[in-house]
Design a protein around this motif. Structure first.
Motif, short mmCIF file in Angstrom:
data_model
loop_
_atom_site.label_atom_id
_atom_site.label_comp_id
_atom_site.label_asym_id
_atom_site.label_seq_id
_atom_site.Cartn_x
_atom_site.Cartn_y
_atom_site.Cartn_z
N ASP A 144 1.19 -0.01 -3.35
CA ASP A 144 1.18 -0.46 -4.74
C ASP A 144 -0.22 -0.36 -5.34
O ASP A 144 -0.37 -0.07 -6.54
CB ASP A 144 1.69 -1.90 -4.84
CG ASP A 144 1.86 -2.34 -6.29
OD1 ASP A 144 2.69 -1.74 -7.00
OD2 ASP A 144 1.13 -3.26 -6.71
N ALA A 145 -1.25 -0.59 -4.53
CA ALA A 145 -2.63 -0.47 -5.02
C ALA A 145 -2.93 0.97 -5.44
O ALA A 145 -3.61 1.20 -6.46
CB ALA A 145 -3.62 -0.94 -3.96
N PHE A 146 -2.44 1.95 -4.69
CA PHE A 146 -2.60 3.35 -5.10
C PHE A 146 -1.86 3.59 -6.42
O PHE A 146 -2.38 4.28 -7.32
CB PHE A 146 -2.09 4.30 -4.02
CG PHE A 146 -3.10 4.65 -2.97
CD1 PHE A 146 -3.93 5.74 -3.12
CD2 PHE A 146 -3.23 3.89 -1.81
CE1 PHE A 146 -4.88 6.07 -2.16
CE2 PHE A 146 -4.17 4.21 -0.84
CZ PHE A 146 -5.00 5.30 -1.01
N LYS A 147 -0.67 3.03 -6.55
CA LYS A 147 0.10 3.19 -7.79
C LYS A 147 -0.66 2.60 -8.97
O LYS A 147 -0.78 3.25 -10.02
CB LYS A 147 1.46 2.51 -7.63
CG LYS A 147 2.33 2.54 -8.88
CD LYS A 147 3.65 1.84 -8.64
CE LYS A 147 4.51 1.78 -9.89
NZ LYS A 147 5.81 1.11 -9.64
N TYR A 194 3.82 10.42 8.70
CA TYR A 194 3.66 10.89 7.32
C TYR A 194 4.22 9.91 6.29
O TYR A 194 3.90 10.00 5.11
CB TYR A 194 4.37 12.25 7.17
CG TYR A 194 4.26 12.87 5.80
CD1 TYR A 194 3.09 13.50 5.38
CD2 TYR A 194 5.33 12.80 4.91
CE1 TYR A 194 2.99 14.07 4.12
CE2 TYR A 194 5.25 13.37 3.64
CZ TYR A 194 4.06 13.99 3.26
OH TYR A 194 3.96 14.54 2.00
N LEU A 195 5.03 8.96 6.73
CA LEU A 195 5.75 8.09 5.80
C LEU A 195 4.82 7.35 4.84
O LEU A 195 5.13 7.22 3.64
CB LEU A 195 6.63 7.10 6.57
CG LEU A 195 7.46 6.13 5.72
CD1 LEU A 195 8.42 6.89 4.79
CD2 LEU A 195 8.24 5.17 6.63
N PHE A 196 3.70 6.85 5.33
CA PHE A 196 2.76 6.13 4.48
C PHE A 196 2.28 7.03 3.35
O PHE A 196 2.29 6.64 2.17
CB PHE A 196 1.60 5.63 5.33
CG PHE A 196 0.56 4.83 4.58
CD1 PHE A 196 0.88 3.67 3.91
CD2 PHE A 196 -0.77 5.24 4.58
CE1 PHE A 196 -0.09 2.93 3.23
CE2 PHE A 196 -1.75 4.51 3.92
CZ PHE A 196 -1.40 3.36 3.24
N GLN A 197 1.87 8.26 3.67
CA GLN A 197 1.44 9.20 2.63
C GLN A 197 2.60 9.54 1.72
O GLN A 197 2.42 9.64 0.49
CB GLN A 197 0.85 10.46 3.24
CG GLN A 197 0.43 11.48 2.18
CD GLN A 197 -0.35 12.65 2.73
OE1 GLN A 197 -1.34 12.48 3.40
NE2 GLN A 197 0.13 13.85 2.44
N ARG A 198 3.78 9.73 2.27
CA ARG A 198 4.95 10.05 1.45
C ARG A 198 5.18 8.97 0.39
O ARG A 198 5.41 9.26 -0.79
CB ARG A 198 6.19 10.20 2.33
CG ARG A 198 7.46 10.54 1.55
CD ARG A 198 8.68 10.60 2.46
NE ARG A 198 8.60 11.70 3.40
CZ ARG A 198 8.88 12.97 3.12
NH1 ARG A 198 9.24 13.31 1.88
NH2 ARG A 198 8.79 13.90 4.05
N GLU A 199 5.11 7.72 0.82
CA GLU A 199 5.38 6.63 -0.09
C GLU A 199 4.27 6.47 -1.13
O GLU A 199 4.53 6.09 -2.28
CB GLU A 199 5.60 5.33 0.69
CG GLU A 199 6.89 5.38 1.51
CD GLU A 199 7.18 4.11 2.28
OE1 GLU A 199 6.26 3.28 2.48
OE2 GLU A 199 8.34 3.92 2.68
N ILE A 200 3.02 6.78 -0.75
CA ILE A 200 1.93 6.75 -1.72
C ILE A 200 2.13 7.84 -2.77
O ILE A 200 1.98 7.60 -3.98
CB ILE A 200 0.56 6.91 -1.02
CG1 ILE A 200 0.22 5.61 -0.28
CG2 ILE A 200 -0.54 7.26 -2.02
CD1 ILE A 200 -1.01 5.70 0.59
N ILE A 201 2.46 9.05 -2.34
CA ILE A 201 2.70 10.14 -3.30
C ILE A 201 3.83 9.77 -4.25
O ILE A 201 3.71 9.95 -5.47
CB ILE A 201 3.00 11.46 -2.56
CG1 ILE A 201 1.75 11.96 -1.82
CG2 ILE A 201 3.51 12.53 -3.53
CD1 ILE A 201 2.02 13.12 -0.87
N ASN A 202 4.93 9.24 -3.71
CA ASN A 202 6.05 8.86 -4.57
C ASN A 202 5.64 7.78 -5.57
O ASN A 202 6.03 7.81 -6.74
CB ASN A 202 7.22 8.38 -3.73
CG ASN A 202 7.92 9.51 -2.99
OD1 ASN A 202 7.78 10.68 -3.36
ND2 ASN A 202 8.68 9.18 -1.97
N ALA A 203 4.85 6.81 -5.09
CA ALA A 203 4.42 5.72 -5.97
C ALA A 203 3.52 6.23 -7.08
O ALA A 203 3.67 5.85 -8.26
CB ALA A 203 3.72 4.64 -5.16
N VAL A 204 2.57 7.12 -6.73
CA VAL A 204 1.68 7.68 -7.74
C VAL A 204 2.47 8.51 -8.74
O VAL A 204 2.28 8.40 -9.96
CB VAL A 204 0.56 8.51 -7.06
CG1 VAL A 204 -0.20 9.35 -8.09
CG2 VAL A 204 -0.40 7.59 -6.31
#
Length: 339
Positions: A144-147, A194-204
């Motif tokens: 959420d912080a990346f978002k 990869y899931l952490f990066q996947r979820e960051i990309i989706n959130a952004v």
């Protein structure tokens, strides 16, 4: 001569006037430890815009206070950061540069007082502190912080967001089996790591529709670590998610001896570009304009990321244009001395 280095490049709604990118480089220049833009940033980045760099990506900018590499890093964890960053984008755009920001979290490589976090409780080396292994709640809070960082980047007027997934910082720590020893959904298989990066990309992407880059470390330089072929696979996943370009660096997830030479990372950009059919940026001791032109002419990458050479020469685009026989327009104020 017709050059590719000085040809425009368009991604989505943004056109860069040339293929020269200022690579993000930490300045450690927030003396009040508040993450706010200072005069140094205004001078440093604007001078490269005056020098006619096509895209300027500002340094790793922390999405949480805990995610800073040092106490003196730029931040984007608060709405209070927007005003200074907006001033910075306005200054760079005034001289024709597109503007980018690298959203980052240092993970276990943060050199800060207090607790630091990582996928697993493994220190980077004997001199650095052992991080706390992140709970699923910690992971969701960081995503959420990346978002929220992307929301603020949009309000600040940036044209490009680059997610920092390289150099042994938090996202890279999740990706590499050398630093991720988790046994839950965020560890184990390549897909899980990869899931952490996947979820960051989706959130952004849920809040950002502009060009999206990801910086990677395409080689861990360790026999049990990730290699470029692993990143070819992940590049395919990133492409499916809508990432527009992969900025191909390498190393730094674990201590390693790296044999460096001009263009030593270009083969990573070339392989990922051709195998994944995705735009890439080449970086790594590229100092010669002829070398930069060769990379582009042979379709080995789409953009040239320049780091230390732009520290030495803020007007490197002028230097390159003269060597390649290209005329580029200077700021009006510099016309008398540009030729």
């Amino acid at each position: 001569m017709d050059t590719k280095l000085f040809s425009p490049f368009t991604i989505k709604n943004t056109t860069f006037k040339n293929r020269i990118v200022m690579s993000p480089m930490c300045m450690y220049s927030c003396p009040n430890e508040d993450g706010k833009v200072e005069n140094w940033h205004r001078t440093h980045y604007t001078s490269r815009a005056v020098g006619q760099v096509g895209l300027i990506i500002i340094e790793a900018t922390a999405v949480t206070p805990q995610g800073r590499i040092s106490p003196n890093d730029l931040g984007i964890w608060s709405d209070e950061h927007i005003e200074g960053l907006k001033e910075l984008t306005n200054l760079m755009k005034e001289y024709g540069s597109a503007t980018g920001i690298q959203l980052a979290h240092a993970g276990r490589k943060a050199v800060l007082e207090g607790e630091i976090i990582a996928p697993s409780a493994l220190a980077f080396n004997e001199q650095m502190k052992t991080p706390k292994d992140m709970s699923v709640e910690d992971i969701q809070d960081t995503i959420d912080a990346f978002k929220q960082g992307a929301v603020r980047a949009k309000k600040a007027g940036f044209d490009v967001i680059e997610i920092h997934g390289a150099h042994g910082y938090l996202i890279n720590e999740f990706l590499s089996p050398l630093s991720n020893k988790r046994t839950d959904q965020y560890g184990g298989s390549a897909e899980n790591r990869y899931l952490f990066q996947r979820e960051i990309i989706n959130a952004v992407k849920s809040v950002w529709d502009g060009p999206l880059f990801v910086r990677i470390s395409a080689n861990d330089y360790h026999e049990e670590g990730l290699k470029v072929d692993d990143y070819v696979l992940m590049a395919g996943w990133m492409k499916e998610q809508g990432v527009d370009l992969i900025d191909c660096s390498s190393g730094a997830v674990v201590p390693a001896r790296i044999h460096t030479y001009p263009g030593y990372q270009v083969p990573f950009a070339e392989k990922i570009k051709k195998a994944a059919d995705l735009s890439t940026g080449a970086v790594g001791l590229i100092t010669s304009p002829l070398h930069a032109e060769e990379i582009l002419q042979n379709n080995r990458a789409d953009l040239i990321f320049i780091g230390r050479e732009l520290l030495r020469d803020p007007y490197w685009p002028r230097t390159a244009a003269k060597e390649l026989g290209v005329k580029i327009e200077p700021p009006k104020q510099y016309e008398r001395g540009w030729v």
